[in-house]
Design a protein around this motif. Sequence first.
Motif, PDB file in Angstrom:
ATOM      1  N   GLN A  53       0.824  -1.207   0.000  1.00  0.00           N
ATOM      2  CA  GLN A  53       0.000   0.000   0.000  1.00  0.00           C
ATOM      3  C   GLN A  53       0.860   1.258   0.000  1.00  0.00           C
ATOM      4  O   GLN A  53       0.488   2.266  -0.584  1.00  0.00           O
ATOM      5  CB  GLN A  53      -0.939  -0.001   1.206  1.00  0.00           C
ATOM      6  N   LYS A  54       2.023   1.170   0.663  1.00  0.00           N
ATOM      7  CA  LYS A  54       2.832   2.383   0.806  1.00  0.00           C
ATOM      8  C   LYS A  54       3.667   2.659  -0.439  1.00  0.00           C
ATOM      9  O   LYS A  54       4.123   3.773  -0.646  1.00  0.00           O
ATOM     10  CB  LYS A  54       3.776   2.233   2.013  1.00  0.00           C
ATOM     11  N   LEU A  55       3.926   1.638  -1.245  1.00  0.00           N
ATOM     12  CA  LEU A  55       4.887   1.809  -2.338  1.00  0.00           C
ATOM     13  C   LEU A  55       4.277   2.579  -3.491  1.00  0.00           C
ATOM     14  O   LEU A  55       3.128   2.384  -3.856  1.00  0.00           O
ATOM     15  CB  LEU A  55       5.319   0.439  -2.856  1.00  0.00           C
ATOM     16  N   ASN A  56       5.100   3.396  -4.102  1.00  0.00           N
ATOM     17  CA  ASN A  56       4.716   4.010  -5.370  1.00  0.00           C
ATOM     18  C   ASN A  56       5.642   3.425  -6.425  1.00  0.00           C
ATOM     19  O   ASN A  56       6.833   3.729  -6.429  1.00  0.00           O
ATOM     20  CB  ASN A  56       4.869   5.527  -5.288  1.00  0.00           C
ATOM     21  N   PRO A  57       5.133   2.558  -7.290  1.00  0.00           N
ATOM     22  CA  PRO A  57       6.024   1.808  -8.183  1.00  0.00           C
ATOM     23  C   PRO A  57       6.894   2.704  -9.056  1.00  0.00           C
ATOM     24  O   PRO A  57       8.028   2.370  -9.353  1.00  0.00           O
ATOM     25  CB  PRO A  57       5.075   0.982  -9.051  1.00  0.00           C
ATOM     26  N   SER A  58       6.391   3.895  -9.459  1.00  0.00           N
ATOM     27  CA  SER A  58       7.197   4.684 -10.396  1.00  0.00           C
ATOM     28  C   SER A  58       8.352   5.366  -9.685  1.00  0.00           C
ATOM     29  O   SER A  58       9.279   5.838 -10.329  1.00  0.00           O
ATOM     30  CB  SER A  58       6.322   5.713 -11.094  1.00  0.00           C
ATOM     31  N   GLU A  59       8.313   5.428  -8.338  1.00  0.00           N
ATOM     32  CA  GLU A  59       9.397   6.119  -7.645  1.00  0.00           C
ATOM     33  C   GLU A  59      10.447   5.157  -7.104  1.00  0.00           C
ATOM     34  O   GLU A  59      11.495   5.598  -6.657  1.00  0.00           O
ATOM     35  CB  GLU A  59       8.832   6.922  -6.471  1.00  0.00           C
ATOM     36  N   MET A  60      10.164   3.854  -7.106  1.00  0.00           N
ATOM     37  CA  MET A  60      11.138   2.915  -6.543  1.00  0.00           C
ATOM     38  C   MET A  60      12.369   2.868  -7.421  1.00  0.00           C
ATOM     39  O   MET A  60      12.270   2.723  -8.637  1.00  0.00           O
ATOM     40  CB  MET A  60      10.523   1.517  -6.467  1.00  0.00           C
ATOM     41  N   ARG A  61      13.536   2.961  -6.786  1.00  0.00           N
ATOM     42  CA  ARG A  61      14.758   2.890  -7.593  1.00  0.00           C
ATOM     43  C   ARG A  61      15.225   1.452  -7.746  1.00  0.00           C
ATOM     44  O   ARG A  61      15.684   1.056  -8.797  1.00  0.00           O
ATOM     45  CB  ARG A  61      15.856   3.731  -6.952  1.00  0.00           C
ATOM     46  N   LEU A  62      15.138   0.711  -6.656  1.00  0.00           N
ATOM     47  CA  LEU A  62      15.631  -0.675  -6.710  1.00  0.00           C
ATOM     48  C   LEU A  62      14.454  -1.629  -6.815  1.00  0.00           C
ATOM     49  O   LEU A  62      13.406  -1.391  -6.230  1.00  0.00           O
ATOM     50  CB  LEU A  62      16.402  -1.007  -5.437  1.00  0.00           C
ATOM     51  N   ALA A  63      14.670  -2.704  -7.534  1.00  0.00           N
ATOM     52  CA  ALA A  63      13.605  -3.708  -7.643  1.00  0.00           C
ATOM     53  C   ALA A  63      13.423  -4.378  -6.284  1.00  0.00           C
ATOM     54  O   ALA A  63      14.395  -4.612  -5.570  1.00  0.00           O
ATOM     55  CB  ALA A  63      13.981  -4.740  -8.689  1.00  0.00           C
ATOM     56  N   PRO A  64      12.188  -4.707  -5.916  1.00  0.00           N
ATOM     57  CA  PRO A  64      11.978  -5.462  -4.681  1.00  0.00           C
ATOM     58  C   PRO A  64      12.482  -6.893  -4.844  1.00  0.00           C
ATOM     59  O   PRO A  64      12.864  -7.288  -5.945  1.00  0.00           O
ATOM     60  CB  PRO A  64      10.453  -5.441  -4.518  1.00  0.00           C
ATOM     61  N   LYS A  65      12.461  -7.645  -3.760  1.00  0.00           N
ATOM     62  CA  LYS A  65      12.870  -9.048  -3.863  1.00  0.00           C
ATOM     63  C   LYS A  65      11.852  -9.803  -4.720  1.00  0.00           C
ATOM     64  O   LYS A  65      10.658  -9.552  -4.631  1.00  0.00           O
ATOM     65  CB  LYS A  65      12.923  -9.656  -2.459  1.00  0.00           C
ATOM     66  N   MET A  66      12.347 -10.701  -5.556  1.00  0.00           N
ATOM     67  CA  MET A  66      11.464 -11.365  -6.517  1.00  0.00           C
ATOM     68  C   MET A  66      11.187 -12.804  -6.092  1.00  0.00           C
ATOM     69  O   MET A  66      11.905 -13.391  -5.301  1.00  0.00           O
ATOM     70  CB  MET A  66      12.116 -11.372  -7.897  1.00  0.00           C
ATOM     71  N   ARG A  67      10.122 -13.364  -6.675  1.00  0.00           N
ATOM     72  CA  ARG A  67       9.774 -14.768  -6.465  1.00  0.00           C
ATOM     73  C   ARG A  67       9.380 -15.330  -7.811  1.00  0.00           C
ATOM     74  O   ARG A  67       9.104 -14.577  -8.750  1.00  0.00           O
ATOM     75  CB  ARG A  67       8.608 -14.876  -5.487  1.00  0.00           C
ATOM     76  N   LEU A  68       9.338 -16.648  -7.897  1.00  0.00           N
ATOM     77  CA  LEU A  68       8.875 -17.300  -9.125  1.00  0.00           C
ATOM     78  C   LEU A  68       7.418 -17.677  -8.934  1.00  0.00           C
ATOM     79  O   LEU A  68       7.050 -18.262  -7.917  1.00  0.00           O
ATOM     80  CB  LEU A  68       9.693 -18.572  -9.393  1.00  0.00           C
ATOM     81  N   GLU A  69       6.596 -17.333  -9.911  1.00  0.00           N
ATOM     82  CA  GLU A  69       5.183 -17.692  -9.827  1.00  0.00           C
ATOM     83  C   GLU A  69       4.831 -18.528 -11.044  1.00  0.00           C
ATOM     84  O   GLU A  69       5.068 -18.119 -12.175  1.00  0.00           O
ATOM     85  CB  GLU A  69       4.332 -16.421  -9.804  1.00  0.00           C
ATOM     86  N   CYS A  70       4.282 -19.717 -10.788  1.00  0.00           N
ATOM     87  CA  CYS A  70       3.947 -20.618 -11.891  1.00  0.00           C
ATOM     88  C   CYS A  70       2.602 -20.193 -12.477  1.00  0.00           C
ATOM     89  O   CYS A  70       1.622 -20.077 -11.762  1.00  0.00           O
ATOM     90  CB  CYS A  70       3.855 -22.055 -11.370  1.00  0.00           C
ATOM     91  N   LEU A  71       2.578 -19.957 -13.786  1.00  0.00           N
ATOM     92  CA  LEU A  71       1.349 -19.506 -14.431  1.00  0.00           C
ATOM     93  C   LEU A  71       0.677 -20.617 -15.222  1.00  0.00           C
ATOM     94  O   LEU A  71      -0.510 -20.556 -15.487  1.00  0.00           O
ATOM     95  CB  LEU A  71       1.649 -18.332 -15.363  1.00  0.00           C
ATOM     96  N   ALA A  72       1.450 -21.587 -15.664  1.00  0.00           N
ATOM     97  CA  ALA A  72       0.837 -22.677 -16.437  1.00  0.00           C
ATOM     98  C   ALA A  72       1.719 -23.898 -16.304  1.00  0.00           C
ATOM     99  O   ALA A  72       2.934 -23.793 -16.166  1.00  0.00           O
ATOM    100  CB  ALA A  72       0.710 -22.282 -17.899  1.00  0.00           C
ATOM    101  N   SER A  73       1.085 -25.066 -16.355  1.00  0.00           N
ATOM    102  CA  SER A  73       1.831 -26.311 -16.233  1.00  0.00           C
ATOM    103  C   SER A  73       1.200 -27.328 -17.168  1.00  0.00           C
ATOM    104  O   SER A  73      -0.020 -27.438 -17.218  1.00  0.00           O
ATOM    105  CB  SER A  73       1.747 -26.774 -14.781  1.00  0.00           C
ATOM    106  N   TYR A  74       2.006 -28.048 -17.927  1.00  0.00           N
ATOM    107  CA  TYR A  74       1.485 -28.996 -18.904  1.00  0.00           C
ATOM    108  C   TYR A  74       2.216 -30.317 -18.725  1.00  0.00           C
ATOM    109  O   TYR A  74       3.419 -30.346 -18.513  1.00  0.00           O
ATOM    110  CB  TYR A  74       1.706 -28.487 -20.343  1.00  0.00           C
ATOM    111  N   SER A  75       1.470 -31.409 -18.860  1.00  0.00           N
ATOM    112  CA  SER A  75       2.075 -32.725 -18.764  1.00  0.00           C
ATOM    113  C   SER A  75       1.983 -33.373 -20.144  1.00  0.00           C
ATOM    114  O   SER A  75       0.918 -33.375 -20.752  1.00  0.00           O
ATOM    115  CB  SER A  75       1.305 -33.518 -17.715  1.00  0.00           C
ATOM    116  N   LEU A  76       3.093 -33.893 -20.647  1.00  0.00           N
ATOM    117  CA  LEU A  76       3.156 -34.360 -22.037  1.00  0.00           C
ATOM    118  C   LEU A  76       3.306 -35.879 -22.079  1.00  0.00           C
ATOM    119  O   LEU A  76       3.773 -36.499 -21.134  1.00  0.00           O
ATOM    120  CB  LEU A  76       4.356 -33.736 -22.759  1.00  0.00           C
TER     121      LEU A  76
END
Length: 1466
Positions: A53-76
């Motif tokens: 809530q407090k962050l303003n994305p256009s003013e942040m200089r450094l990227a926040p800590k990132m995570r991996l988010e799975c969006l799709a999964s396929y079994s072949l």
Amino acid sequence: MFSMCKQTHAATSVEFAISCRFFNNVEENLVVAGANVLKVYRIAPNVDATQRQKLNPSEMRLAPKMRLECLASYSLYGNVMSLQSVSLAGGMRDALLVSFKDAKLSVLQLDADTQTLKTLSLHYFEEDDIRGGWTGRYHVPVVRVDPDARCAIMLVYGKRLVVLPFRKDNSLDEIELADVKPIKKAPTALVSRTPIMASYLIALADLDEKLDNVLDIQFLHGYYEPTLLILYEPVRTCAGRIKVRSDTCVLVAISLNIQQRVHPIIWTVNSLPYDCLHVFPIQKPIGGCLVMTVNAIIYLNQSVPPYGVSLNSSADNSTSFPLKPQDNVRLSLDCANFAFIDVDKLVISLRTGDLYVLTLCVDSMRTVRNFHFHKAAASVLTSCICVCHTEYIFLGSRLGNSLLLHFTEEDQSTVITLDEVESAAAAAAAGAGEQQQQANDQSPPQLDEDQVYDVDQHEAPSQAKSRRIEDEELEVYGSGAKASVLQLRKFIFEVCDSLINVAPINYMCAGERVEFEEDGTTLRPHAESLTDLKIELVAATGHSKNGALSVFVNCINPQIITSFELDGCLDVWTVFDDATRKPSTARQEQHDFMLLSQRSSTLVLQTGQEINEIENTGFTVNQPTIYVGNLGQQRFIVQVTTRHVRLLQGTRLIQNVPIDVGSPVVQVSIADPYVCLRVLNGQVITLALRETRGTPRLAINKHTISSAPAVVAIAAYKDLSGLFTCKADDVLNLTGSTGTGFANSFGGYMKAEPHMKVEDEEDLLYGDAGNAFKLNSMADLAKQSKQKNTDWWRRQLVQAKPSYWLVVARQSGTLEIYSMPDMKLVYLVNDVGNGALVLTDAMEFVPISLTQENSKAGILHACMPQHANSPLPLELSLVGLGHHGDRPLLLVRTRLELLIYQVFRYAKGHLKIRFRKLEQLHLLDQQPTHIELLNEEETDEAESYNMQPKYVQKLRYFNNVGGLAGIMVCGVNPCFIFLTSRGELRIHRLLGNAEVRSFAAFNNVNIPHGFLYFDTTYELKISVLPTYLSYDAAWPVRKVPLRCTPRQLVYHRENRVYCLITQKEEPMTKYYRFNGEDKELSEESRGERFIYPIGSLFEMVLISPETWEIVPDASIQFEPWEHVTAFKLVKLSYEGTRSGLKEYLCIGTNFNYSEDITSRGNIHIYDIIEVVPEPGKPMTKFKLKEVFKKEQKGPVSAISDVVGFLVTGLGQKIYIWQLRDGDLIGVAFIDTNIYVHQIITVKSLIFIADVYKSISLLRFQEEYRTLSLASRDFNPLEVFGIEFMVDNSNLGFLVTDAERNIIVYMYQPEARESLGGQKLLRKADYHLGQVVNTMFRVQCHQRGLHQRQPFLYENKHFVIYGTLDGALGYCLPLPEKVYRRFLMLQNVLLSYQEHLCGLNPKEYRTIKTVKKMGINPSRCIIDGDLIWSYRMLAHSERNEVAKKIGTRTEEILADLLEIERLSAIF
């Protein structure tokens, strides 16, 4: 013997990773493949809700800590062999190129309408004339794509190249061609639309007759025509023949002229070292390529002499190629992985897990003059490396958890102008010497998860900064004079996220689960009967420093803190008191009241340190409660009975709204501040909380929705994801094809032109249009580019405004979405109970102005035909799960099942979304309990105002149980549904045979983040989820890190302890040599640049399942050179005070010296004894007592026991021993084939596996003391694992082999082809696609209240297997009736469903062999994965399939459910 094979835990290893724009041209994704699973991740900011809530994305200089988010999964239905991506002409997103054994290539792309993978084209090259006589499956089909997307190539059978040309979307070329040739309106006009043109083959021998044994193949950058670089070895050699033949590799560059199909060789380099591994092209402005060998790195360019360095002293003896020794470096590059992080920098991950950064130091003539290595960190053992978003690096691994790292340069200044560079260079020249000293003293720290470390890094200033300044500038002015000066810079790597991986499963066993009693003491497992036995699956996984013990749990077994009996309670809720009045902020999250609803009254309990009933409160107690919940940011409580809605603050009643509509309220759904009620006669009433002049009031909304056809379920939803929107620009902003603002694939060259026009996304996000025109200097341009590069995460941090929606299901089977508070219909789904794969808006093409009351009915009837008799929705839930609710799930519960849909963005229609089915859970059991038809007349009006079981909601959302948010599905098959910020849907069953009637989250002083539930006995159980398991995995799992390779593992049931063999590796400078009559130990010293071989040290440890720690002072160290080859728990006849059998630990070893010294091994026999533990150390109660240890005449390769005797494989013989007076006395022996590596026994039958010569069955006759061969398989087979298949009175022999098949043999002496029983008959075979080394079996037994009669699986055992890719599955003998039904179903499904990637399941499951066999495949094993896909079909499709095979859907589903129940035992 009829059986079925099903994988229950998907493979978790990662073998390929690429970065591409999978969903749209704006966002870059990470596509990861391992075994037969393909997953798509995005890198997303990991910011918690309060910060966000407090962050303003256009003013942040450094990227926040990132995570991996799975969006799709396929079994072949096939293992991925190579993975690449390409941007095709006119595509809205990238396409994937995936190759499969032996020579198949599929081009795939996301279909935006249904969010599934669609196959663009298929290419198949397995005809016999292309194979050229090869029957073995040795060659991996390698795919490479031209950097300019002009074509792709695939190497098949190591002998031919397939060229796949792509059409360019250049309209100018078409005009020029049209001018030259006369325009014919030929059918080719249709062909020219497709982006992929016809493929053709090139035989490598036609390019150059010596071209064979290709080691690597790559495209070069920046050539007018696609140019291939092929590294190959025309005449092979090996390490032992270096003195005779070395330097055998050749590098050749070939230009592909695709129109004329001519392929001239344009450059050749001969006599490269024999151990070349890879070749890597280097981008302009440096150009050329790097050749990686095991011991050296060589830079080659067409115009300049080669420059090579040797990395260790082995390179000096093995090649005559001119190499310069590299200082301070001692590496070997075999099994290393490489990735460019800049034009002149690579990250190298070695086989030890060390990460190095390699910099190419380039002089003013753009030629490489030096290499600089710096050890960055110690990390996971990788199988692939991929760079994404220019500053994140993904380390994919098969042997440990895959990691996402972030790397930054330490200096943060964006741009240094040219004059600054020169002064900096002068300063650096002075300081370089001292810094060099310090750099060498630092030893880089170990990088496990959550650690940070720096990387010192040499770098020419001109190279450093030129990335950030327009490249043409440098070419004009140059700063070449100072380029040879080295400046020291630092890189910082930090771990952002990790993906759990349980591969490879080296060995596994079943043990008993340790229970915890109410006061936290451990409850010893005492199982009287099979049904009480709770077993857990423990596997030795990982390798070297990534080694771990993984404990798998198939069903969650909650830890019950306390329970008390409450008769007649039907439902339970927990609510918060007014948060503003609480004394301390710390207690805000704790529940204060618990309300229990009975048939005609309500209990109110206050929950603090203890739970007490309270009276005389504002809560009504003489009516049954339908719902209780918090409103107004948890300041108020709303209580709904069948006749009233009451608003309370704490226990004080503020308002009471009577609901007088001639019918009781039966369902409530709250989306703060709205309260929606469903009345039994089909009306919906909505109330909203208003606070006018400080007095809170519930106001009834004057907008209503029509009550015919009657509403049968409602769900209110507050959307925080921003997906629910009616505005088109929100969608276009994310899927628009303007990708200009993003840097090219390599953080390198910015192009000036695109920045000069106003960016659409930029405007919509930041409203900052003026900036684009006011560029003053190069520095501004570079700054803006850097901002542009961060758009991807800034966009994800922009918060959506909350919006409110009401989802309604009607008696007619339609699902409608209304916007609140104006109650406008925005979305309509017909026949939702049918469970289609994708739910679409039936009003998509209806003009919205028509949807007034008068014409609504006409439109609804005209939209779409209904399917007959599809089940009605009984309950709905729309919840935002994932990270801050950005993954909305729609759950629809019908009488039969629960449908789970995920919302995805879709650009057409009024509301810009569609729903895609993720999973379908089966809820109906054999006895249909309370299912009533909705139109039946109520018998008694007063009775309908009482609480009835059918009103109790089965889908319960909770936002914090054990730190996880999700949904509990109550009912006969209760389960938890989680979807965390990792983005994958996890469904875990709740162990326990009982039905769960109702559920509520409960957070209290004594029970942190726990939950309450009622089971069938009317007992309220207060429980917590066990904290040691990680639930965000396919099965809940606990990984116990060991930091060494775990080997064999057994469970000692008498003492309830696990015994584990571990293997540590260290370099050895000594070795044994043969000096004529005996061996002698000699020590070698080969200088400091020599890499010494690795020796193994084995150890046996005991691990207690109570704490999962190693028991101190109870381990056995084996001698150096002594390898443990076999380890088992054996039951031997006990000579002594009591008769019978006693369990001993028996270990077989071998001394691996060298090839000229005869192999000998030891047999060790130990007993575990319990002693008095040391004070304060309860774990020290076990000691190991040595019973027997003696050297044998050969290596001990396998161990088992038979009727109280010990069986060992010794060299080429099988011996039977008797343990008497602490000594082993030989009883019988028999000669066998080559090398027996596994022995298992049942009664007096001994089943042995040979590493090359398949399997044999021996029989031991105790009264005659003879061991004889009963039967064997005559065909050669490389056996990896064996187990018995028990089907009542039939015994089958299950074998897994090197070609990844499962084969079942039987002993049938009556059959003619068994030659009177000498030959074992192959009865079934199946291709699993993954290597299985370890299996065990469990007896089928019924658990649960609803037992199906007759029980068809009596006395059958199912075999559980674990694979080297981290998958688990089982093989189960089927009753003949079920088998016949499944076989027909399988044959229909093969042609009924579309095949992903064009892969046919029948072809995949057919047995694969190296040599052509003289017999046909037996099949006879049902493909469980295919049969289970029947569950995911829509209701109407299921009925159609069932009709084709002449059975009913319910019968098939009942069979599936029964098998699921049998297998859910862990």
